[in-house]
Scaffold this active site. Sequence first.
Site, mmCIF file in Angstrom:
data_model
loop_
_atom_site.group_PDB
_atom_site.id
_atom_site.type_symbol
_atom_site.label_atom_id
_atom_site.label_comp_id
_atom_site.label_asym_id
_atom_site.label_seq_id
_atom_site.Cartn_x
_atom_site.Cartn_y
_atom_site.Cartn_z
ATOM 1 N N ARG A 126 -39.357 -17.065 -55.062
ATOM 2 C CA ARG A 126 -40.573 -16.240 -54.943
ATOM 3 C C ARG A 126 -41.972 -17.249 -53.736
ATOM 4 N NH1 ARG A 126 -37.243 -14.610 -57.944
ATOM 5 N NH2 ARG A 126 -37.746 -13.711 -59.906
ATOM 6 N N GLU A 152 -40.328 -14.822 -50.753
ATOM 7 C CA GLU A 152 -40.346 -13.547 -50.861
ATOM 8 C C GLU A 152 -42.291 -13.589 -50.271
ATOM 9 O OE1 GLU A 152 -39.299 -11.098 -54.918
ATOM 10 O OE2 GLU A 152 -41.386 -10.775 -55.188
ATOM 11 N N SER A 175 -51.374 -25.628 -39.198
ATOM 12 C CA SER A 175 -50.353 -26.214 -39.538
ATOM 13 C C SER A 175 -49.435 -26.461 -40.534
ATOM 14 C CB SER A 175 -50.659 -27.583 -38.691
ATOM 15 O OG SER A 175 -50.185 -28.922 -38.769
#
Lengths: 146, 146, 146, 146, 146, 146, 146, 146, 146, 146
Positions: free
Chosen positions: C87, C90, C113
Amino acid sequence: MSISEITQQLLAAKQSKGLSFADLEQIIHRDEVWIAALFYRQASASEEEAQKLTQALGLGKEIAEKLTEYPVKGNSSIVPTDPLIYRFYEIMQVYGMPIKEVIQEKFGDGIMSAIDFTLDIEKEEDPKGDRVKVIMSGKFLPYKKW
Amino acid sequence: MSISEITQQLLAAKQSKGLSFADLEQIIHRDEVWIAALFYRQASASEEEAQKLTQALGLGKEIAEKLTEYPVKGNSSIVPTDPLIYRFYEIMQVYGMPIKEVIQEKFGDGIMSAIDFTLDIEKEEDPKGDRVKVIMSGKFLPYKKW
Amino acid sequence: MSISEITQQLLAAKQSKGLSFADLEQIIHRDEVWIAALFYRQASASEEEAQKLTQALGLGKEIAEKLTEYPVKGNSSIVPTDPLIYRFYEIMQVYGMPIKEVIQEKFGDGIMSAIDFTLDIEKEEDPKGDRVKVIMSGKFLPYKKW
Amino acid sequence: MSISEITQQLLAAKQSKGLSFADLEQIIHRDEVWIAALFYRQASASEEEAQKLTQALGLGKEIAEKLTEYPVKGNSSIVPTDPLIYRFYEIMQVYGMPIKEVIQEKFGDGIMSAIDFTLDIEKEEDPKGDRVKVIMSGKFLPYKKW
Amino acid sequence: MSISEITQQLLAAKQSKGLSFADLEQIIHRDEVWIAALFYRQASASEEEAQKLTQALGLGKEIAEKLTEYPVKGNSSIVPTDPLIYRFYEIMQVYGMPIKEVIQEKFGDGIMSAIDFTLDIEKEEDPKGDRVKVIMSGKFLPYKKW
Amino acid sequence: MSISEITQQLLAAKQSKGLSFADLEQIIHRDEVWIAALFYRQASASEEEAQKLTQALGLGKEIAEKLTEYPVKGNSSIVPTDPLIYRFYEIMQVYGMPIKEVIQEKFGDGIMSAIDFTLDIEKEEDPKGDRVKVIMSGKFLPYKKW
Amino acid sequence: MSISEITQQLLAAKQSKGLSFADLEQIIHRDEVWIAALFYRQASASEEEAQKLTQALGLGKEIAEKLTEYPVKGNSSIVPTDPLIYRFYEIMQVYGMPIKEVIQEKFGDGIMSAIDFTLDIEKEEDPKGDRVKVIMSGKFLPYKKW
Amino acid sequence: MSISEITQQLLAAKQSKGLSFADLEQIIHRDEVWIAALFYRQASASEEEAQKLTQALGLGKEIAEKLTEYPVKGNSSIVPTDPLIYRFYEIMQVYGMPIKEVIQEKFGDGIMSAIDFTLDIEKEEDPKGDRVKVIMSGKFLPYKKW
Amino acid sequence: MSISEITQQLLAAKQSKGLSFADLEQIIHRDEVWIAALFYRQASASEEEAQKLTQALGLGKEIAEKLTEYPVKGNSSIVPTDPLIYRFYEIMQVYGMPIKEVIQEKFGDGIMSAIDFTLDIEKEEDPKGDRVKVIMSGKFLPYKKW
Amino acid sequence: MSISEITQQLLAAKQSKGLSFADLEQIIHRDEVWIAALFYRQASASEEEAQKLTQALGLGKEIAEKLTEYPVKGNSSIVPTDPLIYRFYEIMQVYGMPIKEVIQEKFGDGIMSAIDFTLDIEKEEDPKGDRVKVIMSGKFLPYKKW
């Protein structure tokens, strides 16, 4: 790897004006490598830098505006096939872990920044064959603990 | 990435002796990065170098012999995941073409050798944060025409 | 993805002691996510942190020493198959470019960063179903020009 | 990564109108990140949202209609090369397993939804350097047993 | 694809006891596919489920405990080579976009959950050749706007 | 993933006529999923089916002829990035081996055909959230011995 | 490609008994290619076949039992490197589309089954150099419409 | 996979003339599969063959000339997604090693040539379903020792 | 790339006997490159060759037998990382198409065999630096038409 | 692999002039393989070479200028599919490590340069079938120690 249209226009203008990247360095007071990165849309210029550069190259406002945009960066295939560029991939393959050991020994757990970063290229004349000198300087960033 | 047994033995010996790569540089008169490359079996030592090194580390003949073998080089995954090593991959991705342009402008059609090549790492102290300086020097090899 | 031996030992000790990451947070005064990163050898502890942690877990000196080593980081396959981890892949696929646009609009050309970086996980109770809240905070690094 | 024509039109209109995503947030009462996702065709608008947005941008009906279509989502290469986006890939590589451990400890076996999901970006001013704050909130979905 | 040790032990015990997954369904009141997923460490059992199952299989406490752990999921190569499993990959290749169209037409912009999800397999007897019936049921998750 | 021109024409015609795939099902007496597969050139129509369909959509002969051609099938990237389609990839990753076990237990060594195959999608209304029901039915093909 | 232990045992036994696959064909009345597939765990034997085979090879019950299990099939890397096997990959690369055209012209839209499938290898003696004849026969499966 | 323009022209001409590959076999006295390979630019014709073929198809000289060029061969993605072509990939995956064993047993160490090679496709009528027969014949090439 | 056990044994024996591949060439009357290929199990020896070789190396019958087996060939990663081997990959990348043009111009449509093939390596002394000479000789195989 | 426009123009001009690469060798006094490399933009010409070549081919100044540019090199897919080019990939796969052993034995730790490099192709007439002879000559580059 296809070279984008804007890069082609910039390179063509530079060639027809007979200017080197070193000449452009004199004009906009940025390093030649950074200017080449700008040509390849890997860096973004200030409005002033873009103006000076396009003026020197005899290019219009549209190009100047484009150069101030923040680009989507990275322009090689996963493993580059061009021999000049591949050698840098090879250096990472062969010397990656040794570099990591030495940096960590000198600085602790962290990385060399590729953002707060400069890269210079110099020609070292040598009777046994000239040498390419590449000097990278990146801020050391220690891992933050939280 | 798994680290080979001989590398682990060398690193463990170095740690237990409290030696840095810089200390080893004093002993075998080779650069610390090259020695780290030797540890990771990316370089091969002469018999004399191997002897001095293993003596300093309190390791036996078998290790010394191994260090003189010519290794199969390259020890990273295709795209490295370790952040320190990845930054060098990123430099190649972002600055590969600009570097190519500048080297070709200075030297002509050819490459920087990764074999007739040295790499040094220095610490630049800086109040805004220390910097890692990486100096590469490779012989320029012009494309031979035939 | 195989889980390294040291990670397995740490997780087993934590389970047999009946400790949560939140409990360990109380003991070594580091965030639970950072401690989990330490367990998976994605972070390195100070000697003091390592000692406190191994003491709490009933583990020996050898483990403590290992935890102070600077690890080779990154421990997923190129595209992760575990649904929970996927996920996040994704999110990068779907929201990567939109995030880039918004960060650049707020900060300019640069990055967040992942080294000067913290990550917290909170549980938001909600009658329609509890929610996972992930808060990332990374220093903005503007691209250096040179 | 090539940017689709509709995205280019939307970005150009936004620039020529001098509007920020934050300004658009005021107009259609959706978060700036969600609007950027809409620009990149990673989200679909209601007819009303599409109308308001295109009106503000001075764009026609055809664009409005397109924005209500349900897009094929995901717009990055497998491993992204743009440094800003790569850092999110790196976070998944380095902190994926630790995040999994902590979410599972707090919630049980399941995942954070990337669908019933929101993502906000804030600027944290900091004298040592401003910070990017990314707040994700996704519904926890426990694995259904059957 | 190597099959993990615990999976091998479970399958061997099941075979030596002469039990089918359908038999185990009667014992722990979970679907046979879910139980097979548990065998392959793609699901986690409650303590009670684990106890009943290991008792039926004549296996010890250590196995029972392992079955309650939340596994790292996903156990196929990127493109599966086993013909039975490949056919499901092919269905996704060939019917993926058509399925997307029809689900979106019936439900709007969103997905079928693979977490709040069940999967049943039935044998349809047919004189022209028996048929495999696979019934998937997943909660529809509409994209949240924010 | 770019959508081919013919697919775009079919979808546009369908939208301008205000027809759903379910409406088309009534007209050509084929399942809505199969019709969507035809739209995406993953299936081929008989001349009669093509005629009826193009008539209903107000499209010409050329389109009808094209629909009777046998297409080169498969239209996703190796690992799909669209979340709706990815979930089917995830189901194969997570439940592939369990499905294999249960099919083999019920049928013996062989596969479920993806050619002598049907796929239906139904909406299950549910107060806790509607569910997507996907019913696959494929002929079992036992491995022939020779 | 590593060869599994059971395959190695079968091949070693075959060699020490001085039996060819053609000899085994006489014993278990299955084609030599199918028997080789069984050796490589790409096919499953009946109990009777397994018994006859292991008896002929002087191997024990454990091996016989293993041979009746339904294997996870597919045993090459994505692009095979062995020249003999690669040539079949090349045939698919070069003649894949032409084969598709001719099969479709003769049979319609569908495929040649690789399950209801046989494969024979014959030696054609030829003064200009013997030839390998490979005869594949697979049931044609027309695409089902639904 | 996009089909090149010349292939499309050849296929369109063939269709408008109502010719099958078998008909073309009668005209230029080459096998239908070889002719299909020529259509897909995987083979090169003699001038005479090209002339006869283009004449039969009502195509001009330019096409004839193109057909005599030696093409860059191979026209599939790494793992083909079209089900008909994939089955040949699957045959290589599942039966590659068994085929290797049997060829080596019959011929010694070497390969079946894919260059000095023919491939025929026949329709076997069968009451249980017609079968596709593919006959490959390649010269055996023994490894030369030197 | 891990080196197989038998290769390691052969190399160790060769080193302890102080023999070069050139010395072995004198003993078994095969080229040194072919012998190195035999060491790496990329070629198979006759019984006589295997006996002579193992005798010279002081190795037993088991090794001799192994050397007569027909190996599964190919022993590099997809893109080799070792710089010496990579250069041959680079030659294929850079000069592959030019080589194809010239071979086709001289021979017609076909290939250079890699089976009926020899490869020699010679040292060319040169005051500007010695040169590696690699001479490949492969039978030209014209494409068979059928 | 698409052939760039300039390559197509050069090949077309060469064909219409009825010139072979060997003929061009006579005109510009460079080897035919190098000229083919120039055609495929894998090498760069001097102005004089470019002029002579374009004159011989009846091409204009623009082409001549292009040929003096330093190209981005490498023009094959990762694993080439064209059989002629693949054989060189196969040679690297099968003989890569043996070549490495023999070169290292003759020269020490280092590589054969692919830059200070020549490649010739000759036709060896042979009653058993003509042979392709490929002669590579690259400078040996020993690893520099530092």
